[in-house]
Motif scaffolding. Structure first.
Motif, PDB file in Angstrom:
ATOM      1  N   VAL A 116      83.094  25.608  32.729  1.00 19.29           N
ATOM      2  CA  VAL A 116      84.284  26.251  32.020  1.00 19.29           C
ATOM      3  C   VAL A 116      84.018  27.680  31.667  1.00 19.29           C
ATOM      4  O   VAL A 116      82.849  27.995  31.633  1.00 19.29           O
ATOM      5  CB  VAL A 116      84.543  25.348  30.635  1.00 19.29           C
ATOM      6  CG1 VAL A 116      85.485  26.354  29.679  1.00 19.29           C
ATOM      7  CG2 VAL A 116      84.976  23.997  30.777  1.00 19.29           C
ATOM      8  N   ILE A 117      84.971  28.642  31.967  1.00 20.45           N
ATOM      9  CA  ILE A 117      84.585  29.732  31.862  1.00 20.45           C
ATOM     10  C   ILE A 117      84.553  30.080  30.244  1.00 20.45           C
ATOM     11  O   ILE A 117      85.304  29.838  29.366  1.00 20.45           O
ATOM     12  CB  ILE A 117      85.835  30.612  32.167  1.00 20.45           C
ATOM     13  CG1 ILE A 117      86.039  30.472  33.770  1.00 20.45           C
ATOM     14  CG2 ILE A 117      85.676  32.223  31.787  1.00 20.45           C
ATOM     15  CD1 ILE A 117      87.431  31.068  34.212  1.00 20.45           C
ATOM     16  N   ARG A 133      78.077  25.325  32.911  1.00 16.56           N
ATOM     17  CA  ARG A 133      78.233  24.078  33.372  1.00 16.56           C
ATOM     18  C   ARG A 133      78.004  23.060  32.578  1.00 16.56           C
ATOM     19  O   ARG A 133      77.505  23.231  31.411  1.00 16.56           O
ATOM     20  CB  ARG A 133      76.995  24.109  34.697  1.00 16.56           C
ATOM     21  CG  ARG A 133      77.211  25.388  35.368  1.00 16.56           C
ATOM     22  CD  ARG A 133      76.648  25.318  36.668  1.00 16.56           C
ATOM     23  NE  ARG A 133      77.091  24.318  37.580  1.00 16.56           N
ATOM     24  CZ  ARG A 133      76.659  23.990  38.630  1.00 16.56           C
ATOM     25  NH1 ARG A 133      75.313  24.729  39.368  1.00 16.56           N
ATOM     26  NH2 ARG A 133      77.107  23.240  39.346  1.00 16.56           N
ATOM     27  N   PRO A 134      78.250  21.824  33.188  1.00 18.76           N
ATOM     28  CA  PRO A 134      78.355  20.388  32.149  1.00 18.76           C
ATOM     29  C   PRO A 134      76.698  20.443  31.574  1.00 18.76           C
ATOM     30  O   PRO A 134      76.685  19.754  30.383  1.00 18.76           O
ATOM     31  CB  PRO A 134      78.811  19.333  32.942  1.00 18.76           C
ATOM     32  CG  PRO A 134      79.538  20.133  34.150  1.00 18.76           C
ATOM     33  CD  PRO A 134      79.016  21.268  34.357  1.00 18.76           C
ATOM     34  N   PRO A 163      80.882  31.098  48.293  1.00 15.70           N
ATOM     35  CA  PRO A 163      80.058  31.072  49.723  1.00 15.70           C
ATOM     36  C   PRO A 163      78.612  30.225  49.222  1.00 15.70           C
ATOM     37  O   PRO A 163      78.496  30.017  48.077  1.00 15.70           O
ATOM     38  CB  PRO A 163      79.492  32.537  49.733  1.00 15.70           C
ATOM     39  CG  PRO A 163      79.771  33.266  48.382  1.00 15.70           C
ATOM     40  CD  PRO A 163      81.019  32.366  47.695  1.00 15.70           C
ATOM     41  N   PRO A 164      77.966  29.947  50.501  1.00 11.46           N
ATOM     42  CA  PRO A 164      76.858  29.113  49.999  1.00 11.46           C
ATOM     43  C   PRO A 164      75.801  29.907  49.051  1.00 11.46           C
ATOM     44  O   PRO A 164      75.459  31.017  49.476  1.00 11.46           O
ATOM     45  CB  PRO A 164      76.087  28.948  51.493  1.00 11.46           C
ATOM     46  CG  PRO A 164      77.551  29.013  52.459  1.00 11.46           C
ATOM     47  CD  PRO A 164      78.453  30.035  51.646  1.00 11.46           C
ATOM     48  N   GLY A 165      75.334  28.960  48.385  1.00 14.52           N
ATOM     49  CA  GLY A 165      74.286  29.391  47.435  1.00 14.52           C
ATOM     50  C   GLY A 165      74.944  30.143  46.337  1.00 14.52           C
ATOM     51  O   GLY A 165      74.010  30.263  45.226  1.00 14.52           O
ATOM     52  N   LEU A 166      76.117  30.344  46.025  1.00 15.11           N
ATOM     53  CA  LEU A 166      76.498  30.831  44.748  1.00 15.11           C
ATOM     54  C   LEU A 166      76.502  29.930  43.457  1.00 15.11           C
ATOM     55  O   LEU A 166      76.013  30.091  42.663  1.00 15.11           O
ATOM     56  CB  LEU A 166      78.030  31.296  44.837  1.00 15.11           C
ATOM     57  CG  LEU A 166      78.592  32.069  43.762  1.00 15.11           C
ATOM     58  CD1 LEU A 166      77.959  33.263  43.253  1.00 15.11           C
ATOM     59  CD2 LEU A 166      80.089  32.543  43.746  1.00 15.11           C
ATOM     60  N   ILE A 167      76.775  28.367  43.858  1.00 18.93           N
ATOM     61  CA  ILE A 167      76.716  27.370  42.842  1.00 18.93           C
ATOM     62  C   ILE A 167      75.614  26.648  42.754  1.00 18.93           C
ATOM     63  O   ILE A 167      74.761  26.409  41.669  1.00 18.93           O
ATOM     64  CB  ILE A 167      78.087  26.573  42.976  1.00 18.93           C
ATOM     65  CG1 ILE A 167      79.360  27.402  43.107  1.00 18.93           C
ATOM     66  CG2 ILE A 167      78.089  25.498  42.185  1.00 18.93           C
ATOM     67  CD1 ILE A 167      79.773  28.053  41.623  1.00 18.93           C
ATOM     68  N   ASP A 168      74.982  26.673  44.061  1.00 22.28           N
ATOM     69  CA  ASP A 168      73.832  25.626  44.128  1.00 22.28           C
ATOM     70  C   ASP A 168      72.916  26.742  45.179  1.00 22.28           C
ATOM     71  O   ASP A 168      73.016  26.900  46.027  1.00 22.28           O
ATOM     72  CB  ASP A 168      73.920  24.392  44.776  1.00 22.28           C
ATOM     73  CG  ASP A 168      72.967  23.400  44.895  1.00 22.28           C
ATOM     74  OD1 ASP A 168      71.787  23.840  44.784  1.00 22.28           O
ATOM     75  OD2 ASP A 168      73.053  22.145  45.159  1.00 22.28           O
TER      76      ASP A 168
END
Length: 197
Positions: A116-117, A133-134, A163-168
């Motif tokens: 959630v922002i 994040r949760p 893009p890859p790596g931004l979230i994980d």
């Protein structure tokens, strides 16, 4: 609804002008002569803007009743707050007020929930969504069209294609043999989005 539109900085000159750190995309609307603003701390206001001008890239304001450097310096670090109609929308179609974006659910295109922002960070180069994040951790999402593909106010969500790596971070692209031109094209040249910087 009340929104912070600026923070007063140091005094400028000896006639009561102050520098301001602008915190609105519409300074000509919110910080124009005649505007009456609430303050934080409340004891400093309300303040009515008498004049405004740009000097060396900074906005300078003078308020009614503030005539000297001492009066201007006494206002330092005061937040300026404008009354805004909660139904008011920005003039540009793809622009949003912070209050419209805070608390939106952030999801991937397949519906996977990211978080959630919790706030919007306004940087000189771009805006960032601070997403809770949760698990309680935070992730920063650049508010650029290549990543944030849809803002759906009706369903209270922001759809992203990160893009890859931004979230994980485990998905970060660190292969240095890939074509650098292709990498710049894919990510807009933003090293932070690739997780490589």
């Amino acid at each position: 609804m009340q929104l912070v539109v600026a923070r007063i900085g140091r005094a400028h000159g000896i006639k009561g002008e102050v520098t301001v750190e602008v915190r609105t995309d519409e300074p000509e609307l919110r910080l124009g002569p005649g505007a009456v603003l609430h303050t934080d701390p409340a004891s400093a206001g309300p303040l009515t803007i008498e004049t405004g001008r740009v000097h060396s890239g900074r906005l300078l304001l003078r308020f009614e009743g503030v005539r000297d450097r001492n009066g201007a310096e006494a206002l330092r670090n005061t937040l300026l707050i404008a009354d805004v109609d909660p139904d008011e929308l920005p003039e540009e179609e793809d622009e949003y007020y912070d209050h419209q974006l805070v608390d939106l659910d952030v999801v991937l295109t397949d519906g996977t929930e990211i978080g959630v922002i919790s706030e919007i960070s306004h940087l000189p180069s771009q805006d960032l969504f601070i997403v809770e994040r949760p698990d309680g951790s935070e992730v920063m999402i650049p508010f650029v069209s290549e990543i944030v593909t849809e803002i759906d106010l009706e369903n209270q969500r922001a759809v992203i294609t990160p893009p890859p790596g931004l979230i994980d971070e485990r998905e970060a692209v660190i292969d240095s043999t890939r074509d650098e031109d292709q990498g710049d094209e894919d990510h807009g040249g933003d090293g932070a989005a690739k997780g490589a910087v």
